[in-house]
Write a protein that holds these residues in place. Structure first.
Motif, PDB file in Angstrom:
ATOM      1  N   LEU A 117       1.509   7.500 -36.903  1.00 49.34           N
ATOM      2  CA  LEU A 117       2.347   6.413 -37.375  1.00 49.34           C
ATOM      3  C   LEU A 117       3.797   6.685 -36.997  1.00 49.34           C
ATOM      4  CD1 LEU A 117       1.007   5.782 -40.994  1.00 49.34           C
ATOM      5  CD2 LEU A 117       0.497   4.474 -38.930  1.00 49.34           C
TER       6      LEU A 117
ATOM      7  N   ILE B  14      10.454  -0.394 -34.743  1.00 47.77           N
ATOM      8  CA  ILE B  14       9.968   0.312 -35.926  1.00 47.77           C
ATOM      9  C   ILE B  14      10.644   1.668 -36.042  1.00 47.77           C
ATOM     10  CG2 ILE B  14       7.936   1.380 -36.993  1.00 47.77           C
ATOM     11  CD1 ILE B  14       6.271  -0.862 -35.757  1.00 47.77           C
TER      12      ILE B  14
ATOM     13  N   VAL C 156       7.867   3.685 -40.108  1.00 46.91           N
ATOM     14  CA  VAL C 156       6.937   3.119 -41.086  1.00 46.91           C
ATOM     15  C   VAL C 156       7.010   3.896 -42.392  1.00 46.91           C
ATOM     16  CG1 VAL C 156       4.504   2.721 -41.599  1.00 46.91           C
ATOM     17  CG2 VAL C 156       5.393   2.224 -39.316  1.00 46.91           C
TER      18      VAL C 156
END
Length: 344
Positions: free
Chosen positions: A319, A196, A323
């Motif tokens: 996060l 990610i 993302v």
């Protein structure tokens, strides 16, 4: 007396004269100011909150009670985000200029996927943290070599370069999924977080690596900034004025993919920054090809903002920056596709 084209200014640096586009200089100055404001916000917002004046005092070396928070906890991550974003912007500019395609970027043509596959193999094999970055770098460079080999037959053809990169990206992503499905669930989760893209837990070590990389590449990047002026010319015109277009395209593409592989090895697969930054910079400056300096500054601002938003939007949950960049880049990619379809 030298004639100065409209919209440009003549800057004298010692014996050399440089023509500078005035709008480019103004946009670059505005982006530097935006980056400074964003940096202060990143150092200020959080738990505990640090007032902007105390942030500036800590940065000036005034020995404030907030030095631990500002200088040791937040500043390394901020510096890394700025440098990584700038490197992504540079890589995206080089790749898009060579391919003459605004949809081309390291995460589209397979560089990010190569680094991700190598990092996933290392993580699921139980390798130590010190092995992950070198493995990712090796994977990204191998993927880059494959893409350049596919695209550089009889000179680097833009369409073949992009299509070959997309094919490599799809194949490498499929292999990554196979490795993750066959791995231990905990190791697979670690690999998923790396894929990610996150700046959490990273700091001065990764920033120092990127700084050395950019310093080493600086002479090449200076050449690339000059050589990009010829990418808009067709091959016959370029040869007519004494240039070697195929060699230049290969050199520019190689510089872009090396920069992308090196930064991906340090911060993970942060997608879409290299895609968005050059096109935003091009629209701000209103030129045909993305300006490299402005693209680097846009990339730095984007990644610093994404990291700040990832830290604060759902606090105390953090996060990954990847993302947030995907949330920005996905709609922007759709916008580019729709725009190109309408133009066609």
């Amino acid at each position: 007396m030298t004639a100065v084209p409209a919209g440009r200014s003549l800057v004298r640096i010692g014996p050399a004269n440089l023509l500078v586009r005035r709008r480019s200089a103004l946009v670059a100055a505005a982006l530097v100011a935006a980056l400074a404001v964003t940096a202060v916000l990143s150092l200020s917002l959080g738990t505990p909150y640090v007032a902007a004046v105390d942030v500036l005092r800590s940065l000036s070396g005034a020995n404030t009670p907030y030095d631990l928070v500002v200088l040791d906890l937040r500043l390394p991550r901020l510096v890394l985000a700025g440098m990584a974003g700038a490197a992504f912007g540079i890589a995206g500019t080089l790749i898009q200029s060579v391919s003459r395609n605004p949809l081309a970027s390291p995460d589209v043509i397979g560089i990010t996927q190569g680094a991700g596959l190598a990092a996933t193999v290392a993580l699921t094999a139980g390798a130590g943290a010190a092995v992950i970055a070198p493995s990712a770098l090796a994977g990204g460079l191998l993927a880059a070599a494959a893409v350049l080999t596919l695209g550089s037959r009889h000179g680097l053809a833009a369409q073949r370069f992009v299509l070959g990169g997309v094919a490599v990206a799809v194949a490498l992503r499929a292999l990554t999924e196979v490795v993750m499905l066959s791995a231990d669930p905990i190791d697979g989760l670690r690999a998923q977080i790396w894929l990610i893209g996150t700046l959490a837990g990273r700091g001065w070590t990764e920033a120092a690596y990127l700084a050395v990389t950019l310093v080493v590449l600086l002479p090449v990047l200076l050449w690339a900034g000059w050589a990009l002026n010829s990418t808009a010319l067709d091959d016959d015109t370029a040869r007519g004025i004494g240039l070697r277009p195929a060699a230049r395209r290969v050199g520019l593409a190689a510089t872009g993919v090396v920069a992308a592989a090196m930064v991906t090895a340090q911060v993970g697969a942060v997608d879409f920054v290299a895609l968005v930054a050059p096109q935003v910079a091009r629209r701000l400056v209103r030129v045909e090809r993305p300006p490299m300096l402005c693209a680097a500054l846009v990339g730095a601002v984007l990644l610093v903002l994404a990291d700040l938003a990832g830290r604060r939007l759902f606090a105390p949950i953090q996060l990954p920056a990847g993302v947030l960049t995907a949330a920005i880049g996905g709609p922007y990619l759709l916008f580019l596709l729709v725009r190109r379809r309408r133009a066609a």
